[in-house]
Scaffold this motif. Structure first.
Motif, PDB file in Angstrom:
ATOM      1  N   ARG A  16       0.829  -1.209   0.000  1.00 28.37           N
ATOM      2  CA  ARG A  16       0.000   0.000   0.000  1.00 28.37           C
ATOM      3  C   ARG A  16       0.860   1.254   0.000  1.00 28.37           C
ATOM      4  O   ARG A  16       0.548   2.231  -0.679  1.00 28.37           O
ATOM      5  N   SER A  17       1.968   1.235   0.740  1.00 26.05           N
ATOM      6  CA  SER A  17       2.824   2.415   0.798  1.00 26.05           C
ATOM      7  C   SER A  17       3.503   2.692  -0.549  1.00 26.05           C
ATOM      8  O   SER A  17       3.772   3.839  -0.879  1.00 26.05           O
ATOM      9  N   LEU A  18       3.768   1.641  -1.312  1.00 20.54           N
ATOM     10  CA  LEU A  18       4.390   1.821  -2.628  1.00 20.54           C
ATOM     11  C   LEU A  18       3.507   2.630  -3.567  1.00 20.54           C
ATOM     12  O   LEU A  18       3.986   3.456  -4.331  1.00 20.54           O
ATOM     13  N   PHE A  19       2.206   2.392  -3.506  1.00 28.06           N
ATOM     14  CA  PHE A  19       1.288   3.044  -4.436  1.00 28.06           C
ATOM     15  C   PHE A  19       0.672   4.325  -3.892  1.00 28.06           C
ATOM     16  O   PHE A  19       0.187   5.153  -4.662  1.00 28.06           O
ATOM     17  N   ALA A  20       0.700   4.518  -2.590  1.00 21.51           N
ATOM     18  CA  ALA A  20       0.046   5.674  -1.980  1.00 21.51           C
ATOM     19  C   ALA A  20       0.567   7.005  -2.526  1.00 21.51           C
ATOM     20  O   ALA A  20      -0.206   7.909  -2.792  1.00 21.51           O
ATOM     21  N   GLY A  21       1.847   7.105  -2.708  1.00 17.70           N
ATOM     22  CA  GLY A  21       2.424   8.367  -3.156  1.00 17.70           C
ATOM     23  C   GLY A  21       2.344   8.634  -4.643  1.00 17.70           C
ATOM     24  O   GLY A  21       2.568   9.755  -5.087  1.00 17.70           O
ATOM     25  N   ILE A  22       2.003   7.628  -5.429  1.00 13.90           N
ATOM     26  CA  ILE A  22       1.993   7.816  -6.885  1.00 13.90           C
ATOM     27  C   ILE A  22       0.607   7.700  -7.507  1.00 13.90           C
ATOM     28  O   ILE A  22       0.462   7.811  -8.721  1.00 13.90           O
ATOM     29  N   ARG A  28      -0.868   8.402 -15.857  1.00 18.51           N
ATOM     30  CA  ARG A  28      -0.025   9.148 -16.802  1.00 18.51           C
ATOM     31  C   ARG A  28       1.322   8.461 -16.986  1.00 18.51           C
ATOM     32  O   ARG A  28       1.796   8.274 -18.110  1.00 18.51           O
ATOM     33  N   TRP A  29       1.945   8.042 -15.883  1.00 17.57           N
ATOM     34  CA  TRP A  29       3.237   7.367 -15.976  1.00 17.57           C
ATOM     35  C   TRP A  29       3.116   6.007 -16.656  1.00 17.57           C
ATOM     36  O   TRP A  29       3.985   5.609 -17.438  1.00 17.57           O
ATOM     37  N   ALA A  30       2.045   5.288 -16.371  1.00 16.88           N
ATOM     38  CA  ALA A  30       1.830   3.984 -17.013  1.00 16.88           C
ATOM     39  C   ALA A  30       1.725   4.153 -18.521  1.00 16.88           C
ATOM     40  O   ALA A  30       2.280   3.363 -19.291  1.00 16.88           O
ATOM     41  N   ARG A  39      -2.959   2.100 -22.441  1.00 15.94           N
ATOM     42  CA  ARG A  39      -4.290   2.510 -22.912  1.00 15.94           C
ATOM     43  C   ARG A  39      -4.850   1.489 -23.891  1.00 15.94           C
ATOM     44  O   ARG A  39      -6.026   1.157 -23.861  1.00 15.94           O
ATOM     45  N   ARG A  40      -4.011   0.978 -24.757  1.00 20.39           N
ATOM     46  CA  ARG A  40      -4.468  -0.032 -25.725  1.00 20.39           C
ATOM     47  C   ARG A  40      -4.936  -1.289 -25.016  1.00 20.39           C
ATOM     48  O   ARG A  40      -5.933  -1.902 -25.395  1.00 20.39           O
ATOM     49  N   TRP A  41      -4.225  -1.686 -23.951  1.00 18.26           N
ATOM     50  CA  TRP A  41      -4.607  -2.849 -23.176  1.00 18.26           C
ATOM     51  C   TRP A  41      -5.966  -2.625 -22.500  1.00 18.26           C
ATOM     52  O   TRP A  41      -6.828  -3.500 -22.514  1.00 18.26           O
ATOM     53  N   HIS A  42      -6.162  -1.439 -21.924  1.00 13.86           N
ATOM     54  CA  HIS A  42      -7.456  -1.105 -21.309  1.00 13.86           C
ATOM     55  C   HIS A  42      -8.573  -1.192 -22.341  1.00 13.86           C
ATOM     56  O   HIS A  42      -9.613  -1.803 -22.084  1.00 13.86           O
ATOM     57  N   ALA A  69      -9.299   3.374 -13.528  1.00 14.22           N
ATOM     58  CA  ALA A  69      -9.397   3.803 -14.929  1.00 14.22           C
ATOM     59  C   ALA A  69     -10.239   2.840 -15.762  1.00 14.22           C
ATOM     60  O   ALA A  69     -11.082   3.264 -16.560  1.00 14.22           O
ATOM     61  N   VAL A  70     -10.026   1.544 -15.574  1.00 14.33           N
ATOM     62  CA  VAL A  70     -10.795   0.548 -16.334  1.00 14.33           C
ATOM     63  C   VAL A  70     -12.245   0.542 -15.863  1.00 14.33           C
ATOM     64  O   VAL A  70     -13.174   0.509 -16.674  1.00 14.33           O
TER      65      VAL A  70
END
Length: 90
Positions: A16-22, A28-30, A39-42, A69-70
């Protein structure tokens, strides 16, 4: 609705801490780091779900929804579909 978490393991707390800040910039980074493949995968996944999600009574679970997002794209594309997103991070 976000349900409260009462207890977490060290491993889960670390994840959880890994993703909390990003979380705010994650999509956008993905997109940038995947050279547009994210986006194509989504889009492909949403299109693949069309036969099931297009039904008015459809319920789709987006497990590990992340930034949702999905889930959001599914709900917009198939207005009658109920989408439930589940993730370990609020």
């Amino acid at each position: 609705m976000v349900l409260p978490v009462t207890a977490t393991s060290d491993r889960k707390a670390h994840a959880r801490s890994l993703f909390a800040g990003i979380a705010g910039d994650y999509d956008r980074w993905a997109q940038l780091l995947s050279f547009g493949q994210d986006r194509r995968w989504h889009d492909l996944m949403i299109e693949t779900l069309a036969p099931a999600a297009a039904r008015p009574e459809a319920v789709v679970a987006d497990v590990a929804t992340g930034t949702a997002a999905v889930a959001i794209a599914l709900a917009r594309r198939y207005p009658g579909c109920r989408v439930v997103g589940v993730d370990q991070s609020p």
